[in-house]
Scaffold this motif. Structure first.
Motif, mmCIF file in Angstrom:
data_model
loop_
_atom_site.group_PDB
_atom_site.id
_atom_site.type_symbol
_atom_site.label_atom_id
_atom_site.label_comp_id
_atom_site.label_asym_id
_atom_site.label_seq_id
_atom_site.Cartn_x
_atom_site.Cartn_y
_atom_site.Cartn_z
ATOM 1 N N SER A 1 5.645 12.308 12.129
ATOM 2 C CA SER A 1 7.070 12.009 11.963
ATOM 3 C C SER A 1 7.634 11.352 13.213
ATOM 4 C CB SER A 1 7.856 13.269 11.609
ATOM 5 O OG SER A 1 7.994 14.106 12.726
ATOM 6 N N LYS A 2 8.659 10.551 12.995
ATOM 7 C CA LYS A 2 9.283 9.803 14.083
ATOM 8 C C LYS A 2 10.752 10.189 14.205
ATOM 9 C CE LYS A 2 6.323 5.724 13.593
ATOM 10 N NZ LYS A 2 5.316 6.319 12.768
ATOM 11 N N ALA A 3 11.255 10.198 15.425
ATOM 12 C CA ALA A 3 12.661 10.507 15.669
ATOM 13 C C ALA A 3 13.541 9.466 14.976
ATOM 14 C CB ALA A 3 12.938 10.514 17.169
ATOM 15 N N LYS A 4 14.683 9.915 14.498
ATOM 16 C CA LYS A 4 15.687 9.061 13.854
ATOM 17 C C LYS A 4 15.179 8.379 12.589
ATOM 18 C CE LYS A 4 18.103 8.416 18.165
ATOM 19 N NZ LYS A 4 18.608 7.563 19.190
ATOM 20 N N LYS A 5 14.176 8.968 11.933
ATOM 21 C CA LYS A 5 13.636 8.451 10.668
ATOM 22 C C LYS A 5 13.656 9.573 9.633
ATOM 23 C CE LYS A 5 12.380 4.208 11.685
ATOM 24 N NZ LYS A 5 12.920 3.078 10.944
ATOM 25 N N THR A 6 14.780 10.277 9.560
ATOM 26 C CA THR A 6 14.866 11.477 8.729
ATOM 27 C C THR A 6 14.446 11.249 7.280
ATOM 28 O OG1 THR A 6 16.304 13.279 8.033
ATOM 29 C CG2 THR A 6 17.358 11.164 8.328
ATOM 30 N N PHE A 7 14.904 10.156 6.661
ATOM 31 C CA PHE A 7 14.600 9.916 5.255
ATOM 32 C C PHE A 7 13.138 9.522 5.067
ATOM 33 C CE2 PHE A 7 19.113 9.063 5.922
ATOM 34 C CZ PHE A 7 19.648 10.033 5.074
ATOM 35 N N ASP A 8 12.626 8.664 5.944
ATOM 36 C CA ASP A 8 11.218 8.276 5.868
ATOM 37 C C ASP A 8 10.309 9.475 6.102
ATOM 38 O OD1 ASP A 8 11.941 5.621 5.412
ATOM 39 O OD2 ASP A 8 11.727 5.048 7.512
ATOM 40 N N ASN A 9 10.649 10.313 7.066
ATOM 41 C CA ASN A 9 9.841 11.494 7.350
ATOM 42 C C ASN A 9 9.803 12.425 6.144
ATOM 43 O OD1 ASN A 9 9.350 10.590 9.972
ATOM 44 N ND2 ASN A 9 11.029 11.777 10.844
ATOM 45 N N ALA A 10 10.953 12.655 5.523
ATOM 46 C CA ALA A 10 10.999 13.537 4.356
ATOM 47 C C ALA A 10 10.224 12.929 3.192
ATOM 48 C CB ALA A 10 12.443 13.819 3.963
ATOM 49 N N TYR A 11 10.320 11.628 3.023
ATOM 50 C CA TYR A 11 9.581 10.946 1.959
ATOM 51 C C TYR A 11 8.070 11.114 2.167
ATOM 52 C CZ TYR A 11 7.775 7.059 -0.886
ATOM 53 O OH TYR A 11 7.068 6.292 -1.782
ATOM 54 N N LYS A 12 7.596 10.851 3.374
ATOM 55 C CA LYS A 12 6.167 11.005 3.679
ATOM 56 C C LYS A 12 5.726 12.456 3.502
ATOM 57 C CE LYS A 12 5.992 7.225 7.007
ATOM 58 N NZ LYS A 12 5.972 6.898 8.425
ATOM 59 N N ALA A 13 6.575 13.392 3.924
ATOM 60 C CA ALA A 13 6.245 14.813 3.784
ATOM 61 C C ALA A 13 6.164 15.207 2.317
ATOM 62 C CB ALA A 13 7.273 15.668 4.510
ATOM 63 N N ALA A 14 7.076 14.679 1.512
ATOM 64 C CA ALA A 14 7.062 14.991 0.078
ATOM 65 C C ALA A 14 5.773 14.499 -0.564
ATOM 66 C CB ALA A 14 8.277 14.373 -0.606
ATOM 67 N N LEU A 15 5.364 13.281 -0.223
ATOM 68 C CA LEU A 15 4.132 12.728 -0.790
ATOM 69 C C LEU A 15 2.897 13.503 -0.332
ATOM 70 C CD1 LEU A 15 4.764 8.875 -0.459
ATOM 71 C CD2 LEU A 15 5.140 10.346 -2.452
ATOM 72 N N ALA A 16 2.964 14.082 0.866
ATOM 73 C CA ALA A 16 1.803 14.769 1.452
ATOM 74 C C ALA A 16 1.766 16.269 1.154
ATOM 75 C CB ALA A 16 1.801 14.560 2.963
ATOM 76 N N THR A 17 2.763 16.778 0.440
ATOM 77 C CA THR A 17 2.871 18.224 0.235
ATOM 78 C C THR A 17 2.932 18.546 -1.250
ATOM 79 O OG1 THR A 17 4.127 18.323 2.299
ATOM 80 C CG2 THR A 17 4.156 20.287 0.898
ATOM 81 N N GLU A 18 1.957 19.321 -1.697
ATOM 82 C CA GLU A 18 1.882 19.690 -3.105
ATOM 83 C C GLU A 18 3.110 20.498 -3.536
ATOM 84 O OE1 GLU A 18 -1.356 22.058 -5.738
ATOM 85 O OE2 GLU A 18 -2.141 20.742 -4.163
ATOM 86 N N LYS A 19 3.621 20.168 -4.705
ATOM 87 C CA LYS A 19 4.758 20.870 -5.329
ATOM 88 C C LYS A 19 6.058 20.772 -4.537
ATOM 89 C CE LYS A 19 1.790 24.092 -7.769
ATOM 90 N NZ LYS A 19 1.358 25.452 -7.933
ATOM 91 N N ALA A 20 6.195 19.731 -3.732
ATOM 92 C CA ALA A 20 7.417 19.555 -2.936
ATOM 93 C C ALA A 20 8.457 18.776 -3.727
ATOM 94 C CB ALA A 20 7.091 18.812 -1.648
ATOM 95 N N LYS A 21 9.705 19.005 -3.378
ATOM 96 C CA LYS A 21 10.825 18.193 -3.858
ATOM 97 C C LYS A 21 11.459 17.539 -2.635
ATOM 98 C CE LYS A 21 12.257 20.344 -8.053
ATOM 99 N NZ LYS A 21 13.172 19.901 -9.042
ATOM 100 N N TYR A 22 11.834 16.283 -2.785
ATOM 101 C CA TYR A 22 12.526 15.536 -1.739
ATOM 102 C C TYR A 22 14.011 15.848 -1.883
ATOM 103 C CZ TYR A 22 14.594 11.399 0.497
ATOM 104 O OH TYR A 22 15.344 10.551 1.268
ATOM 105 N N VAL A 23 14.658 16.197 -0.758
ATOM 106 C CA VAL A 23 16.065 16.582 -0.797
ATOM 107 C C VAL A 23 16.852 15.794 0.247
ATOM 108 C CG1 VAL A 23 17.693 18.504 -0.616
ATOM 109 C CG2 VAL A 23 15.390 18.921 -1.498
#
Length: 154
Positions: A19-41
């Motif tokens: 994850s990168k600083a000041k990239k909150t939406f991109d970080n959450a998007y990447k985390a959602a794709l990389a995490t089983e059963k996650a929801k992006y919020v």
């Protein structure tokens, strides 16, 4: 009742997706794709101190917890963070929205996602539907509560 923040998993996923600083939406998007059963919020995070107001933010949620891949960049204690969700998307829905946005508006960043008009005003900004306004107002109330000046009792 808000779900608790899983700080350990937040840090682990943050490192895994780089994850990168000041990239909150991109970080959450990447985390959602990389995490089983996650929801992006998307919504707002509140903490004491500057900027003394809600901050637009994104994270992921699992069944029982909030996982924030931006946690290392916030430089705040996890127990002092308050999350106010406005929008939540399944991975399937998220991918479809991103794909459509990239086709229809290739010059624009597809994140954050604000849904369909009509949009509401919060603060001095117009973004999102009524759910965004509701989340902002709840976050604003919490921000005012935790950022009250401390009065000396002497």
């Amino acid at each position: 009742m808000n779900k608790p923040l899983d700080a350990a998993l937040s840090v682990e996923i943050s490192q895994r997706i780089k994850s990168k600083a000041k990239k909150t939406f991109d970080n959450a998007y990447k985390a959602a794709l990389a995490t089983e059963k996650a929801k992006y919020v998307q919504g707002f995070v509140v903490f004491s101190g500057q900027p003394y107001r809600p901050v637009e933010h994104a994270w992921i949620e699992l069944d029982e917890s909030i996982v924030d891949p931006n946690l290392p960049h916030l430089q705040k204690k996890p127990e002092n963070l308050y999350y106010f969700p406005a929008e939540s998307f399944s991975i399937k829905k998220l991918k479809a929205i991103i794909e459509e946005s990239e086709e229809d508006y290739p010059e624009d960043d597809p994140l954050p996602i604000y849904g369909d008009p009509p949009y509401e005003y919060y603060g001095d900004v117009m973004l999102g539907g009524k759910n965004y306004l509701d989340a902002y107002q709840a976050a604003e109330a919490k921000s005012k509560e935790i950022n009250q000046p401390k009065l000396d009792s002497n």
